[in-house]
Every structure is written in C-alpha cells, then in structure tokens.
Design a protein around this motif. Structure first.
Motif, PDB file in Angstrom:
ATOM      1  N   VAL A 272      24.716  69.212  57.015  1.00  0.00           N
ATOM      2  CA  VAL A 272      26.013  68.813  56.472  1.00  0.00           C
ATOM      3  C   VAL A 272      26.531  69.944  55.591  1.00  0.00           C
ATOM      4  CG1 VAL A 272      27.206  67.202  54.935  1.00  0.00           C
ATOM      5  CG2 VAL A 272      25.500  66.353  56.569  1.00  0.00           C
ATOM      6  N   LEU A 273      27.778  70.361  55.857  1.00  0.00           N
ATOM      7  CA  LEU A 273      28.420  71.417  55.082  1.00  0.00           C
ATOM      8  C   LEU A 273      29.508  70.809  54.217  1.00  0.00           C
ATOM      9  CD1 LEU A 273      27.471  72.698  57.949  1.00  0.00           C
ATOM     10  CD2 LEU A 273      28.967  74.586  57.306  1.00  0.00           C
TER      11      LEU A 273
ATOM     12  N   GLN B  12      32.368  58.434  52.433  1.00  0.00           N
ATOM     13  CA  GLN B  12      32.133  58.865  53.813  1.00  0.00           C
ATOM     14  C   GLN B  12      30.811  59.615  53.949  1.00  0.00           C
ATOM     15  OE1 GLN B  12      35.703  61.088  54.211  1.00  0.00           O
ATOM     16  NE2 GLN B  12      36.947  59.353  54.875  1.00  0.00           N
ATOM     17  N   LEU B  13      30.518  60.497  53.000  1.00  0.00           N
ATOM     18  CA  LEU B  13      29.262  61.240  53.037  1.00  0.00           C
ATOM     19  C   LEU B  13      28.069  60.288  52.911  1.00  0.00           C
ATOM     20  CD1 LEU B  13      30.346  64.231  50.811  1.00  0.00           C
ATOM     21  CD2 LEU B  13      29.463  64.446  53.155  1.00  0.00           C
ATOM     22  N   ALA B  14      28.174  59.321  52.032  1.00  0.00           N
ATOM     23  CA  ALA B  14      27.092  58.350  51.865  1.00  0.00           C
ATOM     24  C   ALA B  14      26.869  57.556  53.144  1.00  0.00           C
ATOM     25  CB  ALA B  14      27.399  57.421  50.695  1.00  0.00           C
ATOM     26  N   ILE B  15      27.960  57.197  53.810  1.00  0.00           N
ATOM     27  CA  ILE B  15      27.849  56.369  55.014  1.00  0.00           C
ATOM     28  C   ILE B  15      27.306  57.169  56.197  1.00  0.00           C
ATOM     29  CG2 ILE B  15      29.201  55.117  56.753  1.00  0.00           C
ATOM     30  CD1 ILE B  15      31.047  54.286  54.344  1.00  0.00           C
ATOM     31  N   VAL B  16      27.879  58.342  56.449  1.00  0.00           N
ATOM     32  CA  VAL B  16      27.439  59.126  57.604  1.00  0.00           C
ATOM     33  C   VAL B  16      25.966  59.495  57.476  1.00  0.00           C
ATOM     34  CG1 VAL B  16      27.727  61.325  58.803  1.00  0.00           C
ATOM     35  CG2 VAL B  16      29.744  60.004  58.148  1.00  0.00           C
TER      36      VAL B  16
ATOM     37  N   TYR C 250      24.652  66.043  48.637  1.00  0.00           N
ATOM     38  CA  TYR C 250      24.654  65.775  50.076  1.00  0.00           C
ATOM     39  C   TYR C 250      24.528  67.010  50.974  1.00  0.00           C
ATOM     40  CZ  TYR C 250      26.253  61.024  49.007  1.00  0.00           C
ATOM     41  OH  TYR C 250      26.356  59.742  48.546  1.00  0.00           O
ATOM     42  N   ALA C 251      24.865  68.186  50.500  1.00  0.00           N
ATOM     43  CA  ALA C 251      25.045  69.319  51.401  1.00  0.00           C
ATOM     44  C   ALA C 251      23.737  70.024  51.746  1.00  0.00           C
ATOM     45  CB  ALA C 251      26.023  70.328  50.795  1.00  0.00           C
TER      46      ALA C 251
ATOM     47  N   GLY D 202      31.399  49.639  49.568  1.00  0.00           N
ATOM     48  CA  GLY D 202      32.118  50.588  48.756  1.00  0.00           C
ATOM     49  C   GLY D 202      33.508  50.099  48.406  1.00  0.00           C
ATOM     50  N   THR D 203      34.231  50.922  47.687  1.00  0.00           N
ATOM     51  CA  THR D 203      35.610  50.582  47.342  1.00  0.00           C
ATOM     52  C   THR D 203      36.520  50.668  48.556  1.00  0.00           C
ATOM     53  OG1 THR D 203      35.264  51.438  45.098  1.00  0.00           O
ATOM     54  CG2 THR D 203      37.548  51.196  45.846  1.00  0.00           C
ATOM     55  N   TYR D 204      36.258  51.627  49.432  1.00  0.00           N
ATOM     56  CA  TYR D 204      37.153  51.902  50.559  1.00  0.00           C
ATOM     57  C   TYR D 204      36.559  51.529  51.909  1.00  0.00           C
ATOM     58  CZ  TYR D 204      39.067  54.602  46.736  1.00  0.00           C
ATOM     59  OH  TYR D 204      39.560  54.968  45.506  1.00  0.00           O
TER      60      TYR D 204
END
Length: 307
Positions: A172-173, A131-135, A189-190, A151-153
């Motif tokens: 991003v937190l 999700q972090l990679a996508i957003v 990512y953060a 991705g896998t999911y």
C-alpha cells in the motif's frame, strides 16, 4: 535505486498506447509501470481520445506482462467504495500472479468529479482513513472468517472478505505533502511513502516526518520504502532535451529545477541527490507516451548507471 515508469493517461492515451509503454517498460528493465487515476485531462491539451479507467487498464496489463509491478499513483478514494476496491485490486493481483501495488489517496480534482457526476465530499481525508482500514482489514481477514466495520462514512457487516490477493501482502502506497495527517496515515498503513513533485529538501523533511510517525505507530522507520515521483525529460544533447521539453509543453529550465531533466549525466547526478536525502525509488513521470526512444535512452544511459 529502483526506477519505475509513471504515466498520466488522462492527458490523452488509448489502452493500446499504454500497453506499448508497459511492454517497453518490461523489455527495457524498469521495475514497474504505474498510472494515475483521473477521468479528466489537465491543462491545455484536448485529452483525446478520452480517459481510461485505472484498474481496467491494469487488469489488461496484468495479462499482457510477466515481470513488472503494476499500480496506481494514486487511486482516488472518491471514485470507489472501499469494499469494491478491495475486490478489484485482489482480482487484478490474482490476474498478474501477484504483481500489484495499491496507491490510495483522498482524491482532489473537483472538475473531473463534476464532469462525470462523481460526488466530491468535503471530508475526503477522513473517508480515506476509513477506506485504508477497510481495504487492509478485508485482505487481512482469515479465510472462513468475516470482517465488520462501523465507521462514520462506511459500515460493513459480516463480509466474507473475499477474494484474497495472490500476494500475502499487497503493498500500500500513501503519499503527499501534508505535515501531520499524511505522515500519520502513512506511519500506520503504508508499505511505501511517495513524495510527489517535491524538492530534495522538502522530500528529506517529509521522509523524516513519516519515519517519526511510523515509530509512533509501533513500527520501524525502515519498515517503509521512501520514493519520489518526478517528471523526466532526458536527451543525448541540449537540442534533444529542448525538443522533448517542447513536446510536453514545458521549459527546459523549469524542468531542470523541478524534475529530472538534461543529459543522462545530469539526471544521474540529480537522482543521486534525492537518494542521499533518503529516496529509494523514483517514479519517472513520462508525459509523451509515443516517444519510446526516450525510455530506451533512460534505460541505456540512466538506469544502467544506477543498478
């Protein structure tokens, strides 16, 4: 030291109540208004009148405030598909004129998933990483180009990656107590790492892990902001502290041990100890959302000593 107001509306709050707190947050000079992302109350409270949705709430507040930052601690990854979340956050950022921050976590409260028919997968953390990679990938894609992800999911094919946020980079937190996977994700990512409801010693230890992870990811440790979330209960005297503690169903001694409680001087001193451990920002978890006098006291006698 930035002080931000952090609310838990699932415990019982209408949008109008949250609006009143957000406006007080702005008027009293606090840096930001954040809220949790939950659909079911916790503990013995009745939760009436029922939950409010985090991003619908923030969309409304985006149009009714002017200065304060707005965000989540933390948006539950189980509640939203990452592509949809990227659109929602970008739109609210546009609505606010570029004041939104996204706290994103894996999701953890199984009961609320059962209560509202939301799937509760076992592989939540692995999903969070995708999700972090996508957003972040959708937001970073240049206008006119497309974004794909296998991705896998989650799989995205030739997404136009629109709309874009108003900000060049939505902060991003990421937060949590995990000793390995959480620091690794934060390091990659953060923009901010948040340590929720932790001791000074545990916070300092985790901040160190995140700094090391950031450096392993090719960043500087100082590229991130380091913060804490702590329950707050301040009073002009012992009687007022006790009254406010009773109103949220807590004991004064427990609050002093695990949060920010006591006189303004006591709270300023304890915040200073977190600051010495590396914390740059405190999210004040305010549990009695009808007690706006509490916010006024914190602003006048705590915030004023830290700015």
């Amino acid at each position: 030291m930035d002080l931000r107001i952090f609310t838990e509306p699932q415990q019982g709050a209408t949008y109008d109540t949250l609006l009143s707190v957000a406006k007080a947050t702005e008027d009293l000079g606090f840096d930001a208004f954040f809220r949790s992302d939950h659909y079911l109350r916790m503990g013995s409270v009745d939760g009436l009148p029922g939950p409010t949705d985090a991003w619908i709430t923030l969309a409304g507040l985006a149009r009714e405030t002017k200065r304060i930052r707005l965000g989540t601690l933390m948006t539950a990854g189980t509640f939203r598909l990452p592509g949809v979340l990227a659109i929602q956050v970008a739109q609210v950022d546009q609505m606010s004129g570029g004041r939104v921050e996204l706290g994103l976590g894996a999701g953890w409260f199984e009961e609320e998933h059962k209560a509202y028919g939301i799937p509760f997968p076992k592989e939540k953390f692995a999903r969070l990483e995708e999700q972090l990679a996508i957003v972040t990938g959708l937001w970073a894609t240049e206008v006119g180009k497309t974004f794909s992800y296998e991705g896998t999911y989650y799989q995205l094919t030739d997404s136009p990656a629109l709309p874009k946020p108003a900000q060049a980079k939505v902060p991003v937190l990421i937060g949590g107590h995990g000793a390995s996977r959480t620091p690794r994700l934060a390091g990659q990512y953060a923009d901010e790492f948040n340590m929720p409801f932790a001791s000074i010693e545990d916070s300092e230890r985790q901040f160190g892990r995140v700094r090391a992870a950031a450096e392993e990811a090719g960043r500087r440790g100082d590229d991130l902001v380091y913060s804490n979330a702590l329950v707050v209960c301040v009073g002009k005297d012992d009687a007022e502290v006790a009254r406010r503690a009773a109103a949220i169903g807590r004991q004064v001694d427990e609050l002093k041990a695990n949060g920010l409680a006591g006189s303004p001087a006591e709270v300023v001193d304890r915040i200073g100890r977190y600051q010495a451990a590396g914390s740059q920002r405190i999210y004040l978890q305010v549990l009695d959302l009808d007690d706006l006098d509490h916010l006024e006291l914190i602003s006048a006698q705590v915030r004023s000593q830290l700015s």
